[in-house]
Scaffold this active site. Structure first.
Site, short mmCIF file in Angstrom:
data_model
loop_
_atom_site.label_atom_id
_atom_site.label_comp_id
_atom_site.label_asym_id
_atom_site.label_seq_id
_atom_site.Cartn_x
_atom_site.Cartn_y
_atom_site.Cartn_z
N GLY A 43 0.41 -1.14 -0.17
CA GLY A 43 -0.30 0.14 -0.38
C GLY A 43 0.93 1.51 0.19
N LYS A 87 5.18 -13.31 -11.69
CA LYS A 87 3.47 -12.92 -11.91
C LYS A 87 2.25 -14.28 -11.70
CE LYS A 87 2.08 -9.66 -10.13
NZ LYS A 87 1.84 -8.93 -8.63
N ILE A 112 0.04 2.00 -6.77
CA ILE A 112 -1.45 1.19 -7.09
C ILE A 112 -1.77 0.99 -5.82
CG2 ILE A 112 -3.59 0.34 -8.03
CD1 ILE A 112 -1.30 -1.40 -10.45
N THR A 137 -1.37 -9.98 -13.48
CA THR A 137 -0.89 -8.72 -14.79
C THR A 137 -1.48 -9.18 -16.28
OG1 THR A 137 0.78 -7.31 -15.56
CG2 THR A 137 1.26 -9.33 -14.90
N ASP A 138 -1.82 -8.06 -17.00
CA ASP A 138 -1.81 -8.45 -18.32
C ASP A 138 -0.64 -9.48 -19.08
OD1 ASP A 138 -0.64 -6.65 -18.65
OD2 ASP A 138 -1.60 -5.58 -19.91
N GLU A 139 1.05 -8.90 -18.36
CA GLU A 139 2.04 -9.36 -19.06
C GLU A 139 1.38 -11.16 -18.79
OE1 GLU A 139 5.96 -7.50 -18.12
OE2 GLU A 139 4.69 -5.87 -18.08
N TYR A 188 10.54 -11.41 -14.47
CA TYR A 188 9.00 -10.82 -14.17
C TYR A 188 6.96 -11.04 -14.26
CZ TYR A 188 4.42 -7.83 -13.55
OH TYR A 188 3.63 -6.44 -12.78
P1 NAD Z 1 4.57 -0.77 -7.43
O1 NAD Z 1 6.78 -1.32 -7.45
O2 NAD Z 1 4.85 0.74 -7.26
O3 NAD Z 1 4.87 -1.12 -5.34
C1 NAD Z 1 5.20 -2.23 -4.89
C2 NAD Z 1 4.71 -1.90 -3.72
O4 NAD Z 1 5.17 -3.22 -2.86
C3 NAD Z 1 6.48 -1.42 -2.62
O5 NAD Z 1 5.39 -0.49 -2.19
C4 NAD Z 1 7.15 -2.05 -2.00
O6 NAD Z 1 7.40 -1.68 -1.09
C5 NAD Z 1 5.84 -2.80 -1.54
N1 NAD Z 1 6.93 -4.48 -1.19
C6 NAD Z 1 7.60 -4.87 -2.65
N2 NAD Z 1 8.44 -6.63 -1.55
C7 NAD Z 1 7.67 -6.58 -1.22
C8 NAD Z 1 7.64 -7.16 0.24
N3 NAD Z 1 8.08 -7.98 0.04
N4 NAD Z 1 6.77 -7.50 1.77
C9 NAD Z 1 5.75 -5.40 1.75
N5 NAD Z 1 5.58 -4.67 0.93
C10 NAD Z 1 6.60 -5.08 -0.07
O7 NAD Z 1 4.27 -1.59 -7.89
P2 NAD Z 1 2.37 -0.91 -8.95
O8 NAD Z 1 3.07 -0.13 -9.68
O9 NAD Z 1 2.37 -0.41 -7.87
O10 NAD Z 1 2.30 -2.59 -8.68
C11 NAD Z 1 1.66 -2.86 -8.01
C12 NAD Z 1 0.65 -4.50 -8.06
O11 NAD Z 1 -0.14 -4.26 -9.40
C13 NAD Z 1 1.61 -5.48 -8.40
O12 NAD Z 1 1.48 -6.98 -7.97
C14 NAD Z 1 2.41 -5.68 -10.12
O13 NAD Z 1 2.73 -6.41 -10.40
C15 NAD Z 1 0.54 -4.65 -10.58
N6 NAD Z 1 0.30 -4.78 -11.91
C16 NAD Z 1 0.82 -3.35 -12.13
C17 NAD Z 1 0.74 -2.85 -13.17
C18 NAD Z 1 1.36 -1.01 -13.49
O14 NAD Z 1 1.08 -1.25 -14.79
N7 NAD Z 1 1.61 -0.94 -12.29
C19 NAD Z 1 0.21 -3.54 -14.37
C20 NAD Z 1 -0.62 -4.63 -13.86
C21 NAD Z 1 0.19 -5.31 -12.66
O1 TDX Z 2 13.11 3.61 -20.55
C1 TDX Z 2 12.55 3.10 -21.34
N1 TDX Z 2 12.11 2.74 -22.83
C2 TDX Z 2 10.95 2.94 -23.14
O2 TDX Z 2 10.44 2.05 -24.19
C3 TDX Z 2 11.20 1.69 -20.62
C4 TDX Z 2 11.55 2.23 -18.05
C5 TDX Z 2 10.38 1.92 -21.20
N2 TDX Z 2 10.44 1.83 -22.30
C6 TDX Z 2 8.94 0.77 -23.38
C7 TDX Z 2 8.97 -0.43 -22.60
C8 TDX Z 2 8.09 -1.11 -22.42
O3 TDX Z 2 7.33 -1.22 -23.87
O4 TDX Z 2 7.98 1.42 -22.24
C9 TDX Z 2 7.48 -0.01 -22.72
C10 TDX Z 2 6.07 0.59 -20.94
O5 TDX Z 2 7.61 0.28 -20.19
P1 TDX Z 2 7.38 0.13 -18.83
O6 TDX Z 2 6.79 0.98 -17.63
O7 TDX Z 2 8.46 -0.65 -18.14
O8 TDX Z 2 6.09 -1.35 -18.31
P2 TDX Z 2 6.44 -2.90 -18.78
O9 TDX Z 2 7.13 -3.49 -19.15
O10 TDX Z 2 4.84 -3.03 -19.94
O11 TDX Z 2 5.88 -3.47 -17.42
C11 TDX Z 2 4.70 -2.11 -16.61
O12 TDX Z 2 2.82 -2.87 -17.00
C12 TDX Z 2 2.81 -3.93 -16.41
C13 TDX Z 2 4.68 -2.32 -15.33
O13 TDX Z 2 5.54 -2.02 -14.93
C14 TDX Z 2 4.12 -4.08 -14.85
O14 TDX Z 2 4.68 -3.85 -12.69
C15 TDX Z 2 2.82 -4.40 -14.91
O15 TDX Z 2 2.85 -5.89 -15.07
#
Ligand code: NAD
Ligand code: TDX
Length: 347
Positions: A15, A159, A19, A131-133, A155
């Protein structure tokens, strides 16, 4: 809401991250009778500043702990919760390519440890954020929830493991799980290692924007505030044991996103710097989220509006990201909480 007593005790893992902190803010604003416990290890990605406007508060408490610590999680769950929202994870694909181990530890073993804790101390709902990944790269069409999982990065593979482990705890032990597979989020409080905040903050300081490969990889960009509404709805109305894709119908190439950021900030295209591609770089993600539409959600914000709000947030909160980029928060947390749990952001 139907006027019946709806008070919930909610546990939010991760938290203090992007997100998770947006979701905690959403819950406290939307559900006046819910109380929230945040559990977060405060890794390099966790940031107490993300909760600064909410803490201390009468309906929120913060626990610094590692989700991998099974005993600790069992004791925490023993306090009694109605809902668990499991966001905590290692999340950056590039870091998973550098060091997969942390991803297997947190994303797989951390999820296992929480699921075991929930077996001992039942909850009404365990919302697992996947995640969609997990579907891997799609050249055409969109993956429905029953499409095969073909993760390609450490990653995404971690997941996918956690996603199926959560499902197995539903089938085997009857844990009331729902699994979410959202697309790429963006918005306030996102760590500047990810594409959109990295490019906004680099552009604001006239630094180059490192675009991987040909820049034509496609992501479906979901505004975090719309995502939080979807999570809330699925927790309350979703079918137990089901998977829900969450998309935004906002597919764009990285080049289109980059140009939109530069145009909004009035910065020159010459800031774009083509760099070596990410190894195994997935070309395109796309999910079919008809199942979620059926229970009444569509994204409320269009991409241009959401990008404008996001850029405005980074313009107004420069000390937040400048401290992260300079490593200042890492030094602060090391002093506060000990050095062992913190990595410095890479330069
Ligand atoms: P983030 O990296 O911003 O935050 C992750 C949080 O988890 C941090 O606050 C970190 O301190 C905490 N954390 C990490 N390891 C931990 C541990 N061992 N114990 C307790 N806390 C821990 O991530 P986000 O972008 O907010 O993503 C949140 C979730 O959504 C993740 O599960 C990610 O896989 C999923 N997700 C993210 C995206 C995206 O685009 N950001 C998209 C799809 C799914
Ligand atoms: O410096 C960069 N240059 C670049 O071209 C970075 C950091 C990324 N990229 C590209 C890679 C990807 O095609 O941009 C796109 C988005 O990259 P990221 O922000 O690293 O996201 P992605 O790899 O798509 O993964 C994200 O979406 C799904 C989140 O980090 C994941 O946590 C989530 O599950």
């Amino acid at each position: 809401m139907n006027g019946k007593a709806t008070a919930k005790r909610v546990l939010v893992t991760g938290g203090a991250g992007f997100i998770g902190s947006n979701f905690v803010r959403h819950v406290l604003k939307t559900h006046s009778d819910w109380t929230v416990t945040v559990v977060d290890l405060l890794t390099y990605a966790g940031n107490m500043e993300n909760l600064r406007d909410l803490l201390p508060g009468p309906r929120i408490e913060f626990v610094k702990a590692d989700i991998v610590d099974q005993e600790g999680m069992t004791a925490l769950l023993g306090k009694g919760f109605d809902y668990v929202f499991h966001f905590a994870a290692e999340t950056h694909v590039d870091r998973s390519i550098q060091d997969p181990q942390a991803f297997i530890r947190t994303d797989v073993i951390g999820t296992y440890s929480l699921l075991e804790a929930v077996r001992r101390h039942p909850v009404d709902r365990f919302v697992h954020v996947s995640t969609d990944e997990v579907y891997g790269s799609l050249s055409e069409g969109s993956a429905g929830e029953d499409a095969p999982l073909m993760p390609t990065s450490p990653y995404a593979a971690s997941k996918a493991g956690a996603d199926r482990l959560a499902f197995s705890y539903h089938r085997t032990y009857g844990i009331p799980i729902v699994i979410l597979r959202p697309s790429n989020n963006f918005g306030p409080h996102q760590h500047p290692e990810k594409l959109i905040p990295l490019f906004i903050t680099n552009a604001l300081t006239d630094r180059p924007l490192p675009l991987y490969g040909d820049g034509l990889n496609v992501r479906d960009w979901l505004y975090v505030r719309d995502h939080c509404e979807a999570i809330d709805l699925i927790a309350r109305e979703g079918e137990t044991g089901a998977v829900y894709n969450i998309g935004a119908e906002s597919e764009r190439t990285n080049l289109e996103v980059t140009e939109a950021i530069l145009d909004h900030l009035g910065k020159p295209r010459s800031l774009i710097k083509r760099v070596k591609d990410r190894p195994g770089h997935d070309r395109r993600y796309s999910v079919d989220w008809a199942r979620l539409k059926k229970i009444g959600w569509t994204p409320g914000t269009n991409f241009r509006q959401a990008l404008r709000e996001t850029i405005d947030w980074y313009v107004s909160n420069q000390s937040w990201w400048k401290k992260i980029k300079s490593g200042e928060y890492a030094a602060y947390y090391e002093k506060q909480y000990g050095a062992d749990t913190h990595h410095r952001p890479s330069p």
